[in-house]
Scaffold this motif. Sequence first.
Motif, PDB file in Angstrom:
ATOM      1  N   VAL A 178       1.061  -1.256   0.073  1.00 44.70           N
ATOM      2  CA  VAL A 178      -0.335   0.203   0.188  1.00 44.70           C
ATOM      3  C   VAL A 178       0.927   1.154  -0.170  1.00 44.70           C
ATOM      4  O   VAL A 178       2.351   1.285   0.828  1.00 44.70           O
ATOM      5  N   PHE A 179       0.666   2.408  -0.979  1.00 48.82           N
ATOM      6  CA  PHE A 179       1.582   3.578  -1.211  1.00 48.82           C
ATOM      7  C   PHE A 179       1.859   4.184   0.512  1.00 48.82           C
ATOM      8  O   PHE A 179       0.694   4.715   1.019  1.00 48.82           O
ATOM      9  N   GLN A 180       2.948   4.124   0.605  1.00 46.19           N
ATOM     10  CA  GLN A 180       3.295   4.922   1.508  1.00 46.19           C
ATOM     11  C   GLN A 180       4.805   5.964   1.481  1.00 46.19           C
ATOM     12  O   GLN A 180       5.053   5.616   0.561  1.00 46.19           O
ATOM     13  N   PRO A 181       4.183   7.783   1.567  1.00 46.73           N
ATOM     14  CA  PRO A 181       6.018   7.966   0.780  1.00 46.73           C
ATOM     15  C   PRO A 181       6.943   7.941   1.492  1.00 46.73           C
ATOM     16  O   PRO A 181       7.817   8.301   1.212  1.00 46.73           O
ATOM     17  N   TYR A 182       7.454   7.620   2.628  1.00 45.53           N
ATOM     18  CA  TYR A 182       8.423   7.461   3.372  1.00 45.53           C
ATOM     19  C   TYR A 182       8.611   5.797   2.597  1.00 45.53           C
ATOM     20  O   TYR A 182       9.637   5.344   2.239  1.00 45.53           O
ATOM     21  N   SER A 183       7.214   4.691   3.161  1.00 45.11           N
ATOM     22  CA  SER A 183       7.811   3.420   3.053  1.00 45.11           C
ATOM     23  C   SER A 183       8.386   2.351   2.038  1.00 45.11           C
ATOM     24  O   SER A 183       8.637   1.611   2.212  1.00 45.11           O
ATOM     25  N   THR A 184       7.187   3.698   1.009  1.00 44.38           N
ATOM     26  CA  THR A 184       7.220   2.003  -0.386  1.00 44.38           C
ATOM     27  C   THR A 184       8.490   2.821  -0.890  1.00 44.38           C
ATOM     28  O   THR A 184       8.971   1.386  -1.289  1.00 44.38           O
ATOM     29  N   PRO A 185       9.615   3.540  -1.023  1.00 49.52           N
ATOM     30  CA  PRO A 185      10.817   3.542  -1.770  1.00 49.52           C
ATOM     31  C   PRO A 185      11.797   1.990  -0.896  1.00 49.52           C
ATOM     32  O   PRO A 185      11.906   1.382  -1.316  1.00 49.52           O
ATOM     33  N   VAL A 186      11.169   2.302   0.481  1.00 53.33           N
ATOM     34  CA  VAL A 186      12.538   0.897   1.565  1.00 53.33           C
ATOM     35  C   VAL A 186      11.254  -0.720   0.934  1.00 53.33           C
ATOM     36  O   VAL A 186      12.621  -1.095   0.523  1.00 53.33           O
ATOM     37  N   GLN A 187      10.152  -0.900   0.749  1.00 57.55           N
ATOM     38  CA  GLN A 187       9.653  -1.919   0.352  1.00 57.55           C
ATOM     39  C   GLN A 187      10.305  -2.466  -0.611  1.00 57.55           C
ATOM     40  O   GLN A 187      10.090  -3.663  -1.098  1.00 57.55           O
ATOM     41  N   LEU A 188      10.261  -1.175  -1.766  1.00 55.28           N
ATOM     42  CA  LEU A 188      11.024  -1.517  -3.386  1.00 55.28           C
ATOM     43  C   LEU A 188      11.970  -2.247  -3.120  1.00 55.28           C
ATOM     44  O   LEU A 188      12.271  -2.650  -3.934  1.00 55.28           O
ATOM     45  N   ALA A 189      12.689  -1.925  -2.372  1.00 54.48           N
ATOM     46  CA  ALA A 189      14.525  -1.713  -2.089  1.00 54.48           C
ATOM     47  C   ALA A 189      13.703  -3.107  -1.791  1.00 54.48           C
ATOM     48  O   ALA A 189      15.469  -4.038  -2.415  1.00 54.48           O
ATOM     49  N   GLY A 190      13.579  -3.292  -0.380  1.00 56.69           N
ATOM     50  CA  GLY A 190      13.596  -4.660  -0.063  1.00 56.69           C
ATOM     51  C   GLY A 190      13.429  -5.900  -1.117  1.00 56.69           C
ATOM     52  O   GLY A 190      12.980  -6.813  -1.254  1.00 56.69           O
ATOM     53  N   TRP A 191      12.173  -5.760  -1.932  1.00 54.34           N
ATOM     54  CA  TRP A 191      11.800  -6.296  -2.643  1.00 54.34           C
ATOM     55  C   TRP A 191      12.574  -6.626  -4.271  1.00 54.34           C
ATOM     56  O   TRP A 191      12.616  -7.850  -4.479  1.00 54.34           O
ATOM     57  N   SER A 192      13.337  -5.535  -4.160  1.00 51.37           N
ATOM     58  CA  SER A 192      14.442  -5.468  -5.729  1.00 51.37           C
ATOM     59  C   SER A 192      15.155  -6.513  -5.602  1.00 51.37           C
ATOM     60  O   SER A 192      16.375  -7.493  -6.156  1.00 51.37           O
ATOM     61  N   LEU A 193      15.549  -6.826  -3.988  1.00 57.34           N
ATOM     62  CA  LEU A 193      16.965  -7.510  -3.770  1.00 57.34           C
ATOM     63  C   LEU A 193      15.772  -9.084  -3.656  1.00 57.34           C
ATOM     64  O   LEU A 193      16.976 -10.268  -3.894  1.00 57.34           O
ATOM     65  N   ARG A 194      14.698  -9.369  -3.387  1.00 56.12           N
ATOM     66  CA  ARG A 194      14.610 -10.480  -3.217  1.00 56.12           C
ATOM     67  C   ARG A 194      14.234 -10.804  -4.737  1.00 56.12           C
ATOM     68  O   ARG A 194      14.291 -11.904  -4.897  1.00 56.12           O
ATOM     69  N   LEU A 195      14.220 -10.105  -5.615  1.00 55.74           N
ATOM     70  CA  LEU A 195      13.759 -10.210  -7.385  1.00 55.74           C
ATOM     71  C   LEU A 195      15.328 -10.673  -8.026  1.00 55.74           C
ATOM     72  O   LEU A 195      16.243 -11.871  -8.075  1.00 55.74           O
ATOM     73  N   LEU A 196      16.377 -10.310  -7.520  1.00 55.34           N
ATOM     74  CA  LEU A 196      18.052 -10.582  -7.075  1.00 55.34           C
ATOM     75  C   LEU A 196      18.329 -11.894  -6.926  1.00 55.34           C
ATOM     76  O   LEU A 196      19.239 -12.729  -7.652  1.00 55.34           O
ATOM     77  N   ASN A 197      18.402 -12.272  -5.334  1.00 53.26           N
ATOM     78  CA  ASN A 197      18.353 -13.797  -4.716  1.00 53.26           C
ATOM     79  C   ASN A 197      17.615 -14.300  -6.343  1.00 53.26           C
ATOM     80  O   ASN A 197      18.200 -15.316  -6.256  1.00 53.26           O
ATOM     81  N   TYR A 198      16.147 -14.028  -7.058  1.00 52.90           N
ATOM     82  CA  TYR A 198      15.822 -15.487  -7.534  1.00 52.90           C
ATOM     83  C   TYR A 198      16.768 -15.794  -8.551  1.00 52.90           C
ATOM     84  O   TYR A 198      16.991 -16.446  -8.891  1.00 52.90           O
ATOM     85  N   PHE A 199      16.914 -14.500  -9.561  1.00 50.15           N
ATOM     86  CA  PHE A 199      18.288 -14.507 -10.334  1.00 50.15           C
ATOM     87  C   PHE A 199      19.436 -15.106 -10.373  1.00 50.15           C
ATOM     88  O   PHE A 199      19.719 -15.909 -11.367  1.00 50.15           O
ATOM     89  N   PHE A 200      20.334 -14.380  -9.430  1.00 45.43           N
ATOM     90  CA  PHE A 200      21.575 -14.591  -9.276  1.00 45.43           C
ATOM     91  C   PHE A 200      21.640 -15.367  -7.624  1.00 45.43           C
ATOM     92  O   PHE A 200      23.092 -15.873  -7.659  1.00 45.43           O
ATOM     93  N   ASN A 201      20.729 -16.235  -7.109  1.00 47.55           N
ATOM     94  CA  ASN A 201      21.661 -16.910  -5.969  1.00 47.55           C
ATOM     95  C   ASN A 201      20.445 -17.937  -6.750  1.00 47.55           C
ATOM     96  O   ASN A 201      21.552 -19.648  -6.793  1.00 47.55           O
ATOM     97  N   ASP A 202      19.397 -18.021  -5.993  1.00 45.66           N
ATOM     98  CA  ASP A 202      18.547 -18.835  -6.288  1.00 45.66           C
ATOM     99  C   ASP A 202      17.996 -19.786  -7.017  1.00 45.66           C
ATOM    100  O   ASP A 202      18.189 -20.675  -7.472  1.00 45.66           O
ATOM    101  N   ASN A 203      18.412 -19.397  -8.473  1.00 45.41           N
ATOM    102  CA  ASN A 203      17.639 -19.542 -10.039  1.00 45.41           C
ATOM    103  C   ASN A 203      18.887 -20.348 -10.741  1.00 45.41           C
ATOM    104  O   ASN A 203      19.399 -20.087 -11.855  1.00 45.41           O
TER     105      ASN A 203
END
Length: 332
Positions: A178-203
């Motif tokens: 849910v969009f929040q001016p401060y927390s959303t960028p932090v959450q998206l950065a954390g989500w991007s780390l999960r995406l990188l883990n999928y491509f470059f570690n798990d997969n």
Amino acid sequence: MMSSSDFVHFIPPQQHPRTRRYDGYLSFLTDPPYSVPNAAIVHRCFAHDRLYWLELKDEIQEETSIIKLKPQEPCLWVVIALIGGCTFHYDRVATVTSGNSTYFASNRRELSMELNPGKNWLFMVGFPQPCFDALMAEFPFLESLNQLHENKAPHWAGAIVPISSRLRAVLESLRRLVFQPYSTPVQLAGWSLRLLNYFFNDNRGNGTGTVEKDDISHYHQATKFIREHYLDDISLENVAEALHISVRNLTRSFENRTYTVNGYILHLRLTKAREVLAFSDRPIRDIAYTLRFSCPKHFSKMFKQKFRKPPMVYRNEMKKEKLGLDKRAFLR
């Protein structure tokens, strides 16, 4: 922070106004500044603290659309083509087709992308050059970024791999934000780390074997779903959507099997019809529509093809057989 209008440029810049509600994974991002005003394609984009997100979800009616991405520095890009395909032009030409994902890096500060007419759903995340050292330290596979970092090579590209159910799950997790001016960028950065883990570690290191394991998993998930819902109005697209995979991946999981997806749905419906014919007096018309056939004539045709006799002939034979059983029971 770079604004959306600085990051994404549509050529031509505008077309007829859209009224359809945006329902992509980034739909929690509200309208401007997270979309370009009067843009040619319905989308969401976000640039924040050395990270870029872009999602395009629309139907292009007439001709190929061109999009220019202009990050402030060279980037590593992760691209996921959920529906439709796209072609990138940097120091090379790279095409990603529907149902596939890939990653690449380029020293170019402008990236040109073409979308063909038809339905398109594209998701991208960009990691700019200031992040390269940290990325290489955390993901050794990315050491090739050194060549880009030191201007020894203008670009490099990874393999194109099918979108797996696990990657779909990673994307689906965005719907909980849910969009929040401060927390959303932090959450998206954390989500991007999960995406990188999928491509470059798990997969990493999982080639054809991973695809085969995913196909087996998709097949069993699909047959289970179909057995539970074959009496509903389901289709190939419905099953794929329920499993969070592309239609292509779903159909591939049924290759070299006894039935196709639609064939398995038809098999279950006809088997159910045989049971209803044998143990009830329900009219053929009622049975046909209950089991989602377009008309009684089509139902009868399909039933005869599978069981070598029309529905009424089968019912009458079953009545005679049951009558014979009753008589033999009485004589005892």
